[in-house]
Write a protein that holds these residues in place. Structure first.
Motif, short mmCIF file in Angstrom:
data_model
loop_
_atom_site.label_atom_id
_atom_site.label_comp_id
_atom_site.label_asym_id
_atom_site.label_seq_id
_atom_site.Cartn_x
_atom_site.Cartn_y
_atom_site.Cartn_z
N ALA A 24 -1.98 16.43 8.90
CA ALA A 24 -1.33 15.08 8.86
C ALA A 24 -2.63 14.20 8.73
O ALA A 24 -2.43 13.40 7.96
N LEU A 25 -3.65 14.32 9.51
CA LEU A 25 -4.83 13.71 9.42
C LEU A 25 -5.52 13.49 7.85
O LEU A 25 -5.75 12.53 7.37
N ILE A 26 -5.52 14.83 7.52
CA ILE A 26 -5.98 14.87 6.12
C ILE A 26 -5.05 14.17 5.10
O ILE A 26 -5.66 13.49 4.15
N VAL A 27 -3.79 14.29 5.40
CA VAL A 27 -3.05 13.62 4.28
C VAL A 27 -3.14 12.29 4.51
O VAL A 27 -3.31 11.39 3.28
N VAL A 28 -3.33 11.59 5.59
CA VAL A 28 -3.24 10.28 5.63
C VAL A 28 -4.66 9.81 5.14
O VAL A 28 -4.72 8.61 4.58
N ASP A 29 -5.95 10.48 5.51
CA ASP A 29 -7.03 10.06 4.86
C ASP A 29 -6.94 10.39 3.30
O ASP A 29 -7.45 9.56 2.74
N GLU A 30 -6.49 11.23 2.69
CA GLU A 30 -6.23 11.55 1.44
C GLU A 30 -5.50 10.24 0.92
O GLU A 30 -6.00 9.97 -0.34
N ARG A 31 -4.42 9.88 1.40
CA ARG A 31 -3.57 8.69 0.92
C ARG A 31 -4.51 7.40 1.03
O ARG A 31 -4.57 6.57 -0.05
N ARG A 32 -5.31 7.32 2.03
CA ARG A 32 -6.29 6.11 1.97
C ARG A 32 -7.46 6.36 1.16
O ARG A 32 -7.55 5.21 0.31
N ASP A 33 -7.74 7.20 0.65
CA ASP A 33 -8.82 7.72 -0.33
C ASP A 33 -8.24 7.23 -1.71
O ASP A 33 -8.81 6.78 -2.78
N ALA A 34 -7.14 7.59 -2.01
CA ALA A 34 -6.36 7.56 -3.18
C ALA A 34 -6.08 5.94 -3.44
O ALA A 34 -6.51 5.56 -4.49
N ASP A 35 -5.79 5.28 -2.46
CA ASP A 35 -5.47 3.86 -2.40
C ASP A 35 -7.05 2.99 -2.81
O ASP A 35 -7.15 2.25 -3.77
N GLU A 36 -8.02 3.55 -2.20
CA GLU A 36 -9.17 3.14 -2.24
C GLU A 36 -9.88 3.37 -3.73
O GLU A 36 -10.42 2.38 -4.35
N ALA A 37 -9.63 4.46 -4.26
CA ALA A 37 -10.07 4.90 -5.64
C ALA A 37 -9.38 4.17 -6.47
O ALA A 37 -9.93 3.67 -7.60
N THR A 38 -8.02 4.04 -6.57
CA THR A 38 -7.25 3.32 -7.47
C THR A 38 -7.69 1.71 -7.33
O THR A 38 -7.96 0.97 -8.39
N ARG A 39 -8.00 1.12 -6.12
CA ARG A 39 -8.64 -0.28 -6.24
C ARG A 39 -9.79 -0.32 -6.74
O ARG A 39 -10.02 -1.48 -7.82
N ARG A 40 -10.80 0.58 -6.70
CA ARG A 40 -12.17 0.60 -7.45
C ARG A 40 -11.80 0.59 -9.24
O ARG A 40 -12.26 -0.08 -9.89
N THR A 41 -10.85 1.37 -9.59
CA THR A 41 -10.67 1.68 -10.94
C THR A 41 -10.01 0.46 -11.51
O THR A 41 -10.60 0.09 -12.59
N VAL A 42 -9.03 -0.14 -11.08
CA VAL A 42 -8.57 -1.12 -11.65
C VAL A 42 -9.22 -2.36 -11.51
O VAL A 42 -9.22 -3.25 -12.69
N THR A 43 -10.26 -2.46 -10.47
CA THR A 43 -11.09 -3.72 -10.63
C THR A 43 -12.09 -3.47 -11.62
O THR A 43 -12.33 -4.58 -12.59
N ASP A 44 -12.69 -2.29 -11.86
CA ASP A 44 -13.43 -2.14 -12.87
C ASP A 44 -13.03 -2.36 -14.27
O ASP A 44 -13.67 -2.96 -15.15
N ILE A 45 -11.88 -1.76 -14.48
CA ILE A 45 -10.94 -1.91 -15.74
C ILE A 45 -11.04 -3.45 -15.98
O ILE A 45 -11.15 -3.95 -17.43
N ALA A 46 -10.26 -4.22 -15.09
CA ALA A 46 -9.88 -5.60 -15.24
C ALA A 46 -11.40 -6.50 -15.65
O ALA A 46 -11.36 -7.10 -16.35
N VAL A 47 -12.48 -6.04 -14.71
CA VAL A 47 -13.37 -6.92 -15.22
C VAL A 47 -14.04 -6.88 -16.24
O VAL A 47 -14.55 -7.45 -17.13
N THR A 48 -14.23 -5.31 -16.75
CA THR A 48 -14.68 -4.93 -17.92
C THR A 48 -13.80 -5.76 -18.99
O THR A 48 -14.27 -5.95 -20.10
N ALA A 49 -12.55 -5.39 -18.97
CA ALA A 49 -11.76 -5.88 -20.19
C ALA A 49 -11.73 -7.64 -20.40
O ALA A 49 -11.57 -8.13 -21.38
N ALA A 50 -11.96 -8.23 -19.14
CA ALA A 50 -12.18 -9.52 -19.08
C ALA A 50 -13.46 -9.95 -20.14
O ALA A 50 -13.66 -11.29 -20.41
N LEU A 51 -14.19 -9.35 -20.04
CA LEU A 51 -15.71 -9.71 -20.68
C LEU A 51 -15.71 -9.17 -22.37
O LEU A 51 -16.62 -9.50 -23.03
N PHE A 52 -14.54 -8.73 -22.50
CA PHE A 52 -14.59 -8.41 -23.90
C PHE A 52 -14.49 -9.71 -24.76
O PHE A 52 -13.41 -10.36 -24.56
#
Length: 515
Positions: A24-52
């Motif tokens: 259960a702890l691994i699942v919670v940790d994995e879910r939190r890691d997945a959210d954090e990775a998604t935040r980093r991904t969409v931020t990088d894409i949004a910032v990069t696209a805005a600079l085009f």
């Protein structure tokens, strides 16, 4: 249920709970890691696209939708996000994965992005709950719009579900390994506890403890620790017989040397072992398990009092034999004298009678005047007659002299009598058996010297005899010498063989006076 079975069930329950909680702890940790990775991904894409540059140019063009919709979809498909939405400064969508949503107001928050900082949030928009980042787009320093990039919660959940088999497999593997380890531990414990349950073990311990402290024999159990013997069990009687402390652990090195030897011996039967105050009869047996030696059991029986009584009985028996021999010899002499008188040869009869009497009386007078202890005088006279009957010439030397000494008569008789008995037995090894006895005081010590015509005893054999007893007769255990050793040790004396005469034993006991 046995202790091993109970332990196995307890281990499985604990391991299962631990595995579930860990999963259960691994699942919670994995879910939190997945959210954090998604935040980093969409931020990088949004910032990069805005600079085009083409994004800014498209927003200020007459037809932003036609200029930017294909580009936005290209970015979305290339990055794998759920939406790339470009918004004009008034918050109206210029692009959207669903064309019907173009021209409608943006449903997220843009206030922080208007200040020039990309903003990430979890928000429920037209495609459902999503993690999204909105970044400002500038053209020559002027805010011309925004780029919003997001991934829906549904997509995040799908990706997470695809990773669940690995997580569950890891948890299952851990549970399997712990179950196998628990089984191996349980099997080992079952062997060590012989498959007994706690009540049986408790009763066995109670019975074992009761028997251990109630038996009349001394009991020692030796085990092994790193190949070296150790003392596992010592009961109360063994502590008493060996003079150990009544409570507390017993160190192996604290035991008498002869007892330590038994810890590694294969077997011993009715061996005589001597302590300072006791004569012990010892038995030893190796303990085997699956043909492997795991320890040694040693039992001790106290024969001190018995041997003392037997020694006194031997002395009394010797006196009786001496009296019988004297009576027999006196009867022969008396018949001789009567016959000579009947034959009318009275002068020869008187001479024969007085000659024998004079010799015997001279010996008696010499011993009674030289030896203060009557029991010792009687013993020496009795041993002379006993030795003569057994064909041994026993001589009490002329320098025999013993005044009052602070040694009980019983101990003196035991010491001298057993030394003489051993010497008489040993003297038969020669064709002309003889024994010579000297008892005297010298330099504040009582010295007893007994020599014989036998083969003698080396210092090494005597040293061994002072621990275990010794006899030149294979059917005996050397208890006479054992009693001698005890008397000498009890009074702080020494026992040695005379180097000049291999067949002489000398006992020297301090008596605290001057001769």
């Amino acid at each position: 249920m046995s202790v091993a079975g109970q332990l196995l069930i307890l281990q499985l329950v604990v391991f299962t709970v631990v595995a579930i909680v860990a999963g259960a702890l691994i699942v919670v940790d994995e879910r939190r890691d997945a959210d954090e990775a998604t935040r980093r991904t969409v931020t990088d894409i949004a910032v990069t696209a805005a600079l085009f540059p083409e994004v800014a140019e498209g927003l200020v063009s007459p037809d932003p939708k036609s200029a930017l919709q294909p580009r936005a979809e290209q970015i979305r498909e290339a990055t794998g996000v759920d939406f790339v939405v470009i918004v004009d400064p008034e918050g109206i969508r210029v692009t959207h994965p669903v064309p019907e949503q173009i021209g409608l107001p943006y449903t997220g928050h843009t206030d922080e992005a208007r200040s020039g900082t990309p903003f990430t949030e979890t928000y429920t928009g037209s495609l459902g709950p999503s993690i999204r980042t909105i970044a400002p787009v500038y053209d020559d320093g002027t805010l011309v719009g925004f780029v919003s990039v997001g991934v829906t919660r549904e997509r995040i959940a799908e990706n997470f579900v695809r990773s669940l088999p690995g997580i569950l497999g890891l948890v299952a593997a851990g549970l399997g390994v712990t179950a196998a380890g628990g089984y191996l531990i349980s099997r080992r414990l079952r062997r060590q506890t012989l498959g007994l349950n706690p009540d049986q073990l408790r009763r066995m311990y109670e019975h074992h403890d009761a028997v251990l402290h109630s038996i009349g024999e001394g009991l020692l159990v030796f085990g092994t620790a790193d190949g070296s013997p150790r003392v596992d069990i010592v009961n109360d009687e063994a502590r008493r017989l060996l003079g150990l402390e009544p409570v507390g652990a017993v160190e192996f090195d604290g035991l008498p040397a002869t007892v330590r030897e038994l810890a590694v011996a294969d077997e011993a039967r009715d061996e005589v072992h001597l302590t300072r105050d006791r004569v012990l009869v010892v038995n030893s047996d190796a303990v085997l398990w699956n043909r492997r030696r795991i320890g040694t059991v040693v039992t001790l029986r106290d024969h001190t009092e018995l041997r003392g009584v037997l020694g006194e009985l031997d002395s009394v028996r010797g006196f009786a034999e001496s009296l019988r021999a004297q009576a027999h010899e006196s009867a022969n002499r008396l018949h001789t004298i009567i016959t000579m008188v009947e034959l009318g040869r009275t002068d020869e009869a008187v001479a024969f009678a007085t000659q024998e009497l004079a010799v015997s009386q001279h010996l008696i007078d010499r011993l009674t005047s030289a030896v203060h202890e009557p029991a010792l005088s009687a013993l020496l006279l009795g041993k002379i007659d006993e030795a003569a009957e057994r064909g041994v010439e026993l001589t009490v030397t002329d320098d025999t002299e013993l005044g009052p000494v602070p040694i009980p008569a019983r101990d003196i008789v035991t010491l001298v009598g057993n030394l003489i008995d051993n010497a008489i037995d040993a003297s038969h090894a020669s064709d002309d058996p003889w024994v010579e006895v000297t008892v005297r005081q010298e330099n504040s010590s009582m010295i007893v010297e007994v020599a014989d015509s036998g083969r003698g005893m080396s210092p090494e054999v005597l040293a061994r005899a002072m621990q275990r007893g010794y006899s030149t007769k294979s059917e005996q255990r050397g208890l006479g010498l054992a009693l001698v050793v005890q008397v000498v040790a009890r009074h702080g004396g020494t026992l040695r063989t005379e180097p000049s005469l291999g067949s002489m034993i000398v006992a020297e006991i301090p008596v605290g006076g001057t001769s």
